[in-house]
Each structure stands twice: as C-alpha cells, then as structure tokens.
Design an enzyme around this catalytic site. Structure first.
Site, PDB file in Angstrom:
ATOM      1  N   MET A 104       0.861  -1.119  -0.215  1.00  0.00           N
ATOM      2  CA  MET A 104      -0.204  -0.172   0.420  1.00  0.00           C
ATOM      3  C   MET A 104       0.830   1.064  -0.133  1.00  0.00           C
ATOM      4  O   MET A 104       1.912   1.724   0.662  1.00  0.00           O
ATOM      5  CB  MET A 104      -1.214   0.267   1.418  1.00  0.00           C
ATOM      6  CG  MET A 104      -2.222   0.912   0.913  1.00  0.00           C
ATOM      7  SD  MET A 104      -2.976   1.430   2.609  1.00  0.00           S
ATOM      8  CE  MET A 104      -1.714   2.384   3.406  1.00  0.00           C
ATOM      9  N   ARG A 337      17.568   3.543   3.419  1.00  0.00           N
ATOM     10  CA  ARG A 337      17.293   1.716   3.546  1.00  0.00           C
ATOM     11  C   ARG A 337      18.441   1.896   3.017  1.00  0.00           C
ATOM     12  O   ARG A 337      18.730   2.843   1.540  1.00  0.00           O
ATOM     13  CB  ARG A 337      16.556   1.871   2.708  1.00  0.00           C
ATOM     14  CG  ARG A 337      15.649   2.341   1.209  1.00  0.00           C
ATOM     15  CD  ARG A 337      14.939   1.624   0.827  1.00  0.00           C
ATOM     16  NE  ARG A 337      14.024   2.242   0.247  1.00  0.00           N
ATOM     17  CZ  ARG A 337      13.490   2.210  -0.465  1.00  0.00           C
ATOM     18  NH1 ARG A 337      11.697   1.787  -0.084  1.00  0.00           N
ATOM     19  NH2 ARG A 337      12.639   3.191  -1.662  1.00  0.00           N
ATOM     20  N   HIS A 459       9.471   5.436 -10.864  1.00  0.00           N
ATOM     21  CA  HIS A 459       9.806   3.675 -10.095  1.00  0.00           C
ATOM     22  C   HIS A 459      10.180   2.648 -11.124  1.00  0.00           C
ATOM     23  O   HIS A 459      10.788   2.255 -10.983  1.00  0.00           O
ATOM     24  CB  HIS A 459       7.721   3.656 -10.193  1.00  0.00           C
ATOM     25  CG  HIS A 459       7.228   2.582 -10.015  1.00  0.00           C
ATOM     26  ND1 HIS A 459       7.178   0.984 -11.663  1.00  0.00           N
ATOM     27  CD2 HIS A 459       7.463   0.986  -9.085  1.00  0.00           C
ATOM     28  CE1 HIS A 459       7.300   0.016 -11.143  1.00  0.00           C
ATOM     29  NE2 HIS A 459       6.869   0.456  -9.717  1.00  0.00           N
ATOM     30  N   GLU A 758      30.691 -38.981 -15.687  1.00  0.00           N
ATOM     31  CA  GLU A 758      29.586 -38.843 -16.180  1.00  0.00           C
ATOM     32  C   GLU A 758      28.233 -39.748 -16.530  1.00  0.00           C
ATOM     33  O   GLU A 758      27.318 -39.968 -17.731  1.00  0.00           O
ATOM     34  CB  GLU A 758      29.921 -37.883 -17.623  1.00  0.00           C
ATOM     35  CG  GLU A 758      31.075 -39.198 -18.860  1.00  0.00           C
ATOM     36  CD  GLU A 758      30.678 -38.533 -20.167  1.00  0.00           C
ATOM     37  OE1 GLU A 758      29.918 -36.923 -20.544  1.00  0.00           O
ATOM     38  OE2 GLU A 758      31.924 -38.059 -21.433  1.00  0.00           O
ATOM     39  N   SER A 777      37.278 -35.342 -14.391  1.00  0.00           N
ATOM     40  CA  SER A 777      36.518 -34.414 -14.638  1.00  0.00           C
ATOM     41  C   SER A 777      35.088 -34.711 -14.750  1.00  0.00           C
ATOM     42  O   SER A 777      34.179 -35.540 -15.314  1.00  0.00           O
ATOM     43  CB  SER A 777      36.848 -33.623 -15.879  1.00  0.00           C
ATOM     44  OG  SER A 777      36.555 -32.359 -16.357  1.00  0.00           O
ATOM     45  N   GLY A 779      31.302 -34.647 -15.844  1.00  0.00           N
ATOM     46  CA  GLY A 779      30.539 -33.936 -17.026  1.00  0.00           C
ATOM     47  C   GLY A 779      29.301 -33.938 -16.942  1.00  0.00           C
ATOM     48  O   GLY A 779      28.450 -35.278 -16.724  1.00  0.00           O
ATOM     49  N   CYS A 845      33.848 -30.027 -15.667  1.00  0.00           N
ATOM     50  CA  CYS A 845      33.746 -29.122 -16.580  1.00  0.00           C
ATOM     51  C   CYS A 845      31.757 -28.696 -17.459  1.00  0.00           C
ATOM     52  O   CYS A 845      32.170 -28.383 -18.392  1.00  0.00           O
ATOM     53  CB  CYS A 845      34.441 -29.941 -17.750  1.00  0.00           C
ATOM     54  SG  CYS A 845      33.686 -31.301 -18.897  1.00  0.00           S
TER      55      CYS A 845
HETATM   56  P1  ADP Z   1       7.466   4.581   0.310  1.00  0.00           P
HETATM   57  O1  ADP Z   1       7.551   3.160   1.186  1.00  0.00           O
HETATM   58  O2  ADP Z   1       6.512   4.628  -1.465  1.00  0.00           O
HETATM   59  O3  ADP Z   1       9.108   5.504   0.481  1.00  0.00           O
HETATM   60  P2  ADP Z   1       6.745   6.235   2.281  1.00  0.00           P
HETATM   61  O4  ADP Z   1       5.787   6.151   3.193  1.00  0.00           O
HETATM   62  O5  ADP Z   1       7.965   6.411   2.649  1.00  0.00           O
HETATM   63  O6  ADP Z   1       6.839   4.982   0.998  1.00  0.00           O
HETATM   64  O7  ADP Z   1       5.776   7.964   2.184  1.00  0.00           O
HETATM   65  C1  ADP Z   1       6.547   8.242   0.924  1.00  0.00           C
HETATM   66  C2  ADP Z   1       6.548   9.907   0.608  1.00  0.00           C
HETATM   67  O8  ADP Z   1       5.154  10.737   1.714  1.00  0.00           O
HETATM   68  C3  ADP Z   1       7.961  10.072   2.009  1.00  0.00           C
HETATM   69  O9  ADP Z   1       9.059  10.018   1.333  1.00  0.00           O
HETATM   70  C4  ADP Z   1       7.698  11.363   2.074  1.00  0.00           C
HETATM   71  O10 ADP Z   1       7.800  11.937   1.559  1.00  0.00           O
HETATM   72  C5  ADP Z   1       6.170  11.475   2.699  1.00  0.00           C
HETATM   73  N1  ADP Z   1       5.710  11.021   3.804  1.00  0.00           N
HETATM   74  C6  ADP Z   1       5.914   9.345   4.567  1.00  0.00           C
HETATM   75  N2  ADP Z   1       5.507  10.324   5.939  1.00  0.00           N
HETATM   76  C7  ADP Z   1       5.538  11.654   6.301  1.00  0.00           C
HETATM   77  C8  ADP Z   1       4.894  12.153   6.958  1.00  0.00           C
HETATM   78  N3  ADP Z   1       5.246  12.114   8.246  1.00  0.00           N
HETATM   79  N4  ADP Z   1       5.869  13.618   7.279  1.00  0.00           N
HETATM   80  C9  ADP Z   1       6.177  14.097   5.718  1.00  0.00           C
HETATM   81  N5  ADP Z   1       5.734  13.543   4.734  1.00  0.00           N
HETATM   82  C10 ADP Z   1       6.084  11.962   4.748  1.00  0.00           C
HETATM   83 MG    MG Z   2       9.383   6.060   1.483  1.00  0.00          MG
END
Ligand code: ADP
Ligand code: MG
Ligand code: MG
Length: 888
Positions: A104, A337, A459, A758, A777, A779, A845
C-alpha cells in the site's frame, strides 16, 4: 499484559527489522541515533499475521496500544489527534521487511476534518496550505484505502491547474483548493455511497487495515512469488507525525542517495522539490531541483542534510537511499534504507568503501552479486553503428539515462503483453508513459524499459536499476499512447512490435536494431580489483571451456587459470575438413581410413598449437572425440528427399548412386538413442585409428611448441567411460602413442591421462577408474541426463520447464546441479577417487561450472577447479570466493 503489537520509534532499532519491517526499523534506528525523525510508532508484522489469522480482524489489544502510543506522540509533539485547536496529523505507511512494489502507498495528512482543518489553517497562518493538505488526504485515502480510480481526482486537479497562469499545482489559489476539496468529497460520495469520514480515529483504523490487506494484494503476491519471498513475513504499519513540505517556499520534499547509484561516484545524488509533499518528486508533478542545487537554494539545510547523509552511510556502512522533508527551514528524515544500484555502481562502491576503510574485503566480496558481475560484462552498443544510426536519422530522442546497458527489442506498450511476448521468446522493450508496481512483472521479462515521464528516482528507474535492466526515462518529447499501441515523435510514429534500441548508459533511443560490442575487461579496474581480492580468498580454481585459441585468449584475459574442456570435434565441422571426415567415416578398411586420418592430422595439430601458445604455462585438458559419427554426416531425412527426387527425375544417375551410398551409410549408423550409442571412448575402442590420430596431433603440437619455449601442460581426457576396461584399454593404447611421439620429437612434455565421470556407473566405480586415471572431470551435463533419465535436448524444450513451473522439480537440474541426486554421485566418486589415488586431480567441466549455487557445492566437496564458458569466468571467480567465505 497481552502481546506487544506496537513499538514507538524510540523503542526499536535496526536489529528488529523482521518485526518492525525495513522502514520501521530504519525510523527507529535513526531516532536512536538522535537524527530528526518525526515522532511515531510501528504496528508489527506479527500484528499483520495475527490480523489474517483472525479472519481480517485487528488482533486483541492492538487498537488499545495504538491509542496509547498516540497519546505518547501527542505528548512529544504537544498536539492532539482530532483536536480542532492544535491538531496532530499523521501519515500511515506500509513497510515490509524489504520494500516491495504492490504494497500500500502512504496516506498523508490523516487526522484532517472540517474542524481540524480550521485549526491547522489558524495555527500555520496559512489557509492555502491547510486546504492543499486536505485535498491530498481525500484523494489519497479515496484511492489507496478505498480503491477509487485516482484519475477521477487527477482530472479535477488538472482542470483547475489549467485555469492558472503557471499551470502548476503551486499556482492553485486557496479558493480553487476549497472548490477542489468540495469536488473530491463529491467524487468520494458518488463512488462509495458514503461520506468521507470526519472521524479521525476511523480514518486511522481504516488506513491501518488497508495496509494489512495490501499484503495479500495481487501485485504484492505476484512480486513475492517472482522474488521467492515468503508470505509469512507480513507487513508492518508505520504511523508517523506529519511534517509539511508544502508550507511554502522555505519547505519542500526530497529523495537522495549517499552515492551516485548509476556510477557509484561518491557524491550526493537526488532531487528536491520546493513547496511539495510526499511523493510529488517521484510522481514528476513538477521538475525537481538536483540535490546539488539545494546548496544554493538553502545552504544551511543542504549542509545539515549532507552531514546527516554521510553519518547514515557510516552508520549502516553502506550506500543509503534517503527520503526527507523540509518544513519551514527545518530538516526531517523520513526514511533510510540500503540503496538499489547498478551493477557498475555496486562494484565501484564496494571497492571504494574498502579503500575508505568502511568495510572489509570480505564484505565487499559478499556485497557484489554474481548477477551484477555478469551484468557488467554484458555488451554495449557499437559506437560506430550508433553514429551511423544517428546520421540516418534513427536517433529518436535522448531521455534520462536511468539504468545503464544496451537493449534492442520490439516496442510493447503494455506490461501484460510484454510478459506474454517475452515468455514466447521475443526480445521486447516495455514502453510506457510511466510505470507503476503492477508493471513490474512485465518489466522484469523485458530487455529494457522506456518511459515518457519521470526522473532518476521514478518507479521505472528504481526497479530497472535494481534488476540490471537498461532503462531510459523522461523522454518528454515522445507522446506515448498505450491505448493506441504507439508513440509519436516529430510527426512520426512507432507502433507496437516495431524494433527499437535504448541505451540506458546515455539515454539515447533509436529506431531499429543496433549491433552490440563486447566490454573491454581490461578497462574495468574496479572489477579487476574486486576479483583480485576474490582470487586471494577462493580455494577453487577457475578454468574455462574453450575449443579455439580466440576463446582461450579471451578466457585468460578474464582470469581463467586453465582449460578444463577443449573439445576436439568442433574442428571436424569446418568446410575444408569435411571431405576427410566423411571419408574417414565411410572407409571400409583400416588402410583406407588411415589415409583420411593422415589428412586430418595436420589440421588437428594446428588447432592444438594455437591453444598451447595462448595457454602457455597453464593446464589444457583436451577431450578426445565424443559425439556419435552420424552428427558429421548429412541428415537422413534430407538424403531420403534427395534420393527420391533424383530417382523420379532420373537425370543424374551418378549423383543418385552417391546419395544412395551415403543414405545407406547414414542408415547403418543410425541409432534409436544416439546419446547412449556409439560415442565417447567407444569410438576410440571400436574404430581403429581415430583417437590415435588425435593423440598424435596433441603430442606433436605440444612437443613442437615446447621446443619453441612454450610451457605445455596437457591432460588427455577420455569421455563417456562406464567400465574400467574401457579406460584401461584406451589409455594404454594412447599412452603408447604419446611416448612414441615424444621420442620422435626428441622432447618430453608434462602430461596426464584421465577420464570424464559422466555415466552413473563411472561414478559408482570411481575407485576402479582411479587406478587408471590421473584426473577426473565431472561431465555434469551427461551425468544429469543419465542419472535422471532426462534426455536433455528433448526435456529442456518440452516438459522440463513445466516440471519446474509446477514444482515437480525444485529447479532446472541442467542449470543448477541436482545436489541431492547427481551431487551424491559426485561426492561418492570424489571420495572413492581420493582413497585410491590421493593426489587425483578433480574438476568439473559441465555447464554447472559457471553456476554459483553449483560452485558452492563443488567447493564443499573439495574439487580443485570448476571450468565454465569464457564469459562466466569472472562470475565463477566471485562465486568461488563467496563459497569459501560461506563455508570456510
Ligand atoms: P514508500 O514506501 O513508497 O517510499 P513512504 O512511506 O516512505 O512510502 O512515503 C512516501 C513519502 O511520503 C515519503 O518519502 C515522504 O515524502 C512522505 N511522507 C511519509 N510520511 C510522512 C510524514 N510523516 N510527513 C511528511 N511526509 C511524509
Ligand atoms: Mg519511502
Ligand atoms: Mg511509494
């Protein structure tokens, strides 16, 4: 107290990734490190699993804990959720163990209703901002939580933008935003038959459930299946205090990498969008600033961000992918990350980080995947051909070089169709206005991806980089019309199925196919460095399968330490040798045959001379003739046709007689099951003179090159042995020839005689074979075929893939060694061979010699070397080092 389902950001850390998900663990770790993270909390992955276990009901205690955590956050922020005077707003964000398309999307601004809206406007002194946030909430909640088609909202927004002078979202007036909110609410009601919820707690609980439900959404399930990820992980939900990048020009939102994910260069790389919220950058609403430009717009924030980024990279000891927001001049970190990167960047970053003292050589070897090494060695477009294409006018456009590499294929405008055509074996390039998570399946099967919109963090770009797919994005001068299956440029059009070429390294897009050229390995300094570290760690030698001097040369450049398999029969197919080969097969008497063999001898000798020269100082294992004789003759069906035709016409009786004779011969040689027929050592044993000629050629070549000062180490390999007598007889005979030749030439060279393992019986009687073999070797192609009873040529083309798809077989045994079955035979033979002859040389091989999982196995059973095709040599060097690190 019941189970703990909820953790404040301040209660967790990176080690809790499985429980808190990747995003939650990152937020907790950053909080712990004292970085500016908006307060919040995480509902665990266990809560998600419990939700499904209870038939999609929030588990006992979860909601209470959410409310308690909200109270803590309220204290930390001094605001209250749903309070009209000083409202707390939050985002609801999904977050599995690893980030996953199909999960989501984030819902921002949860907690707004007509009351809190007024409070937010008053507090910020910015009514426009409050309405901007509200319209975002309604559309995100409607789309993401309730599944309303997002285009309905987009259309309204676009209509209002069109009325403004600048045509941008930032040009919308407060009045317009109020009207948009009203229209959005009407859409919501019309689509769902209910009002948009004013109750903020309802907003929150529905959003949380929607995140949980997205775990079993179709896209997420498909993605996990394709990537072999478990359904048992579950997703966490993060609830995070909102910070606002849409509060004016001193605010904004950004995405950045601590190093360049394309090249690996050590520099901040990313984009920043002024006065924007959430994923506006990724969605390409307006053209963002390069992160470096932030230094000019807001030097203080840039400096703080730079330091934070560097600190995070040192902390995680890896390149980080960061999301952040600036609210009225204050920096907030929202995500960290490990960043996805191209193969080239992965290698450069790993090598640089060792040099910087950030990671060890061993870590560097484990950070780079064998797929990345493979990808780096893929060919690129021939620069001359590219220039010519450009001159012809076939250079259509230049977009953003989002993920490097060269790809040619048929343009396809829909992911599902791309998938189908690719599965049918066609090279396709997916062409889309932009991509979204549902396109991932089609993207992964395409040769490349081309989009009209989006930037370096879109994306399409991110997915392509992570999967070594060439990708060009942001081709704004193309008009891509997926419905009509075509794109337009300069008044011309490209239809579905037309061939295009994209260069992800430069961003160029061409009409038609462009030839590619090989990578210059000598210039890949970082890869060479990494592989030199791998060489110091691995225990397995890496040899190559090469039949010709040019292949041997290339393999040596790529690091091969010997030839593990030099086939001797390919040379028989060359045109000038064919008459002698056919004559040899058709000969009725030994004398007649010898005449033809004498003609073949100098040809074979030349073949080997070239190989010995290239492999100066390294072992060369030459396999004596292996395939059944009929492979060197015309096909039976062809002959039958020709004979019939000649008989009918009666025009050329002499030709007819010749063809009839050939047909007779082919028929006499034909076997029901040629792969188990007169081939391998059986030829040498039953057709006099053939392997003697080969041995003579090998030793003449070796001796003559040795006289020129070349260091020759030759190993003669006898194929398809299943009984020790075959090996004993053939070896005795050939060793006599070898000694004879060395005496004639007046020089001795280093040589060994050995056998392939082999057939299953060879493996089972390896102790007997070891008496007569100085080396084995494996095979593994034939050994797999005969152990499983799969005729490879038939099975792979016909039922084997179905077998794998239906999980009747865990994987294709011809690609990766069947460790439980065939592997057991290998292991037995290794033990038996060593028991009889402790210094026996053991290698493989078969094509499995280039497969990382199989290499791990060969390391564990203690082989001396693996041998693979030249271009797999670098992959095998890395895989062998990884195996040594994994198993000790
Ligand atoms: P994704 O997994 O798609 O990266 P995120 O949960 O990181 O989704 O949310 C996407 C973007 O929404 C974040 O990069 C940020 O810009 C914005 N965002 C999420 N949470 C907040 C928050 N608490 N305040 C301001 N911006 C937010
Ligand atoms: Mg994000
Ligand atoms: Mg997202």
């Amino acid at each position: 107290m019941g189970k703990k389902w909820v953790y404040l950001f301040s209660e967790g850390d990176e080690s809790m990734r499985d429980l808190l998900g990747g995003k939650g663990a990152g937020l907790a770790e950053m909080t712990k490190a004292g970085l500016p993270v908006p307060p919040g909390f995480t509902c665990t992955t266990e809560a998600c699993l419990a939700y499904f276990a209870a038939g999609k009901r929030l588990p006992e205690g979860l909601w209470d804990q959410v409310q308690q955590a909200m109270q803590v956050v309220e204290k930390q922020t001094g605001k209250k959720f749903g309070d009209p005077k000083n409202p707390l707003l939050v985002s609801v964000r999904s977050g599995a163990r690893v980030s996953m398309p199909g999960m989501m999307d984030t819902v921002l601004n949860v907690g707004l209703n007509p009351e809190t809206l007024k409070g937010l406007a008053a507090l910020s002194g910015n009514e426009r901002f409050a309405y901007d946030s509200y319209r975002r909430l309604i559309s995100m909640f409607g789309r993401i939580v309730k599944g309303i088609n997002g285009e309905l909202f987009e259309k309204v927004l676009d209509a209002y933008k069109a009325k403004t002078e600048g045509k941008r979202d930032t040009d919308l007036t407060t009045e317009m935003l109020k009207e948009i909110v009203a229209e959005y609410k009407a859409i919501y009601k019309r689509e769902l038959g209910e009002e948009f919820p004013d109750d903020v707690w309802q907003q929150l609980s529905q959003a949380i459930e929607a995140v949980f439900n997205s775990w079993y959404g179709e896209k997420a399930v498909t993605y996990r299946r394709l990537n072999k990820m478990s359904d048992e992980w579950g997703t966490a939900v993060n609830i995070c205090t909102m910070v606002f990048g849409n509060m004016g020009d001193d605010s904004g939102t950004g995405v950045a990498f601590t190093r360049n994910p394309n090249t690996g260069e050590r520099e901040l790389y990313g984009e920043y969008l002024v006065n924007a919220q959430g994923e506006d950058v990724v969605a390409g609403i307006r053209t963002p600033l390069k992160i470096a430009e932030l230094a000019k717009v807001n030097p203080a924030i840039y400096q703080q961000f730079l330091e934070t980024a560097q600190m995070l990279e040192r902390h995680y000891r890896d390149m980080q992918d960061l999301e952040f927001t600036v609210e009225r001049g204050k920096l907030w970190m929202l995500q960290t990350r490990s960043g996805k990167r191209t193969a080239r960047a992965a290698i450069k970053i790993a090598v640089d980080q060792v040099k910087e003292g950030l990671i060890t050589k061993e870590e560097a070897i484990n950070r780079v995947t064998t797929e990345q090494v493979d990808a780096l060695l893929h060919p690129y477009f021939d620069p001359v051909a590219k220039e010519q294409a450009a001159k012809r006018g076939d250079l259509i456009t230049k977009g953003l070089n989002a993920s490097p590499g060269a790809a040619t294929g048929a343009a396809v405008f829909d992911a599902a169709r791309a998938m189908r055509r690719a599965e049918a074996g066609e090279d396709v390039i997916l062409v889309r206005p932009e991509t979204s998570p549902e396109d991932v399946g089609g993207m992964l099967l395409s040769k490349g991806v081309l989009t009209q919109h989006g930037g370096a963090t879109s994306h399409a770009a991110v997915v392509a980089r992570g999967n070594n797919l060439p990708c060009v994005v942001g081709c704004e001068d193309l008009t891509i019309l997926p419905e009509e299956r075509k794109f337009l440029y300069n008044g011309r059009e490209v239809k579905e199925g037309d061939i295009i070429s994209i260069d992800g390294t430069t961003g160029e897009v061409f009409l038609g196919a462009i030839p590619t050229v090989e990578v210059d390995f000598a210039k890949e300094r970082d890869l060479a460095t990494l592989l030199s570290w791998a060489d110091a760690i691995r225990r397995l030698g890496v040899y190559t399968n090469a039949d010709y001097p040019r292949d041997a040369k290339r393999a040596r450049e790529l690091g091969a330490e010997g030839i593990g398999l030099c086939r001797t029969e390919h040379m028989f197919f060359e045109a000038e040798r064919r008459p002698a080969v056919v004559g040899m097969i058709m000969a009725r008497t030994d004398e007649e045959r010898q005449k033809y063999l004498d003609q073949l001898l100098p040809f074979q000798r030349e073949d080997f001379e070239g190989i010995f020269e290239v492999m100066d100082g390294l072992p060369v294992i030459i396999r004596l003739i292996d395939p059944p004789m009929h492979e060197f003759l015309p096909s039976r069906l062809e002959l039958v046709e020709e004979v019939t035709r000649l008989r009918c016409s009666g025009a050329n009786p002499q030709e007819l007689a010749e063809k009839e004779k050939m047909l007779q011969l082919v028929e006499s040689l034909s076997e029901v099951n040629p792969m188990m027929g007169l081939r391998g050592c059986r030829i040498g044993l039953l057709i006099k003179g053939v392997t003697e000629m080969q041995t003579r050629a090998i030793f003449q070549a070796g001796c003559r090159q040795a006289k020129k000062g070349i260091d020759v180490h030759v190993e003669v390999m006898i194929p398809l042995v299943s009984h020790v007598n075959e090996l004993r007889l053939e070896r005795e005979k050939l060793e006599r020839v070898a000694k004879e030749v060395m005496a004639e030439e007046g020089i001795t060279i280093d040589y060994k005689f050995g056998t392939m393992i082999e057939t299953p019986r060879a493996a089972l009687t390896a102790d007997e074979l070891a008496e007569y073999a100085e080396f084995f070797s494996f095979g593994t192609n034939d050994l797999t075929q005969m152990t499983c009873g799969f005729s490879r040529d038939d099975a792979e083309g016909k039922y084997l893939l179905q077998y794998v798809e239906r999980k009747i077989l865990p994987y294709n045994f011809f690609q990766s060694l069947d460790q439980k079955g065939v592997g057991k035979l290998v292991e037995m033979a290794v033990k038996a061979g060593k028991a009889v002859r402790p210094d026996i040389e053991l290698g493989v091989c078969g094509e499995h010699g280039g497969d990382p999982a199989s290499i791990d196995f060969f390391h564990r059973v203690g082989l001396k070397y693996v041998s693979c095709s030249p271009y797999r040599v670098p992959v095998a060097r890395l895989a062998a080092a990884q195996a040594a690190l994994r198993n000790g």
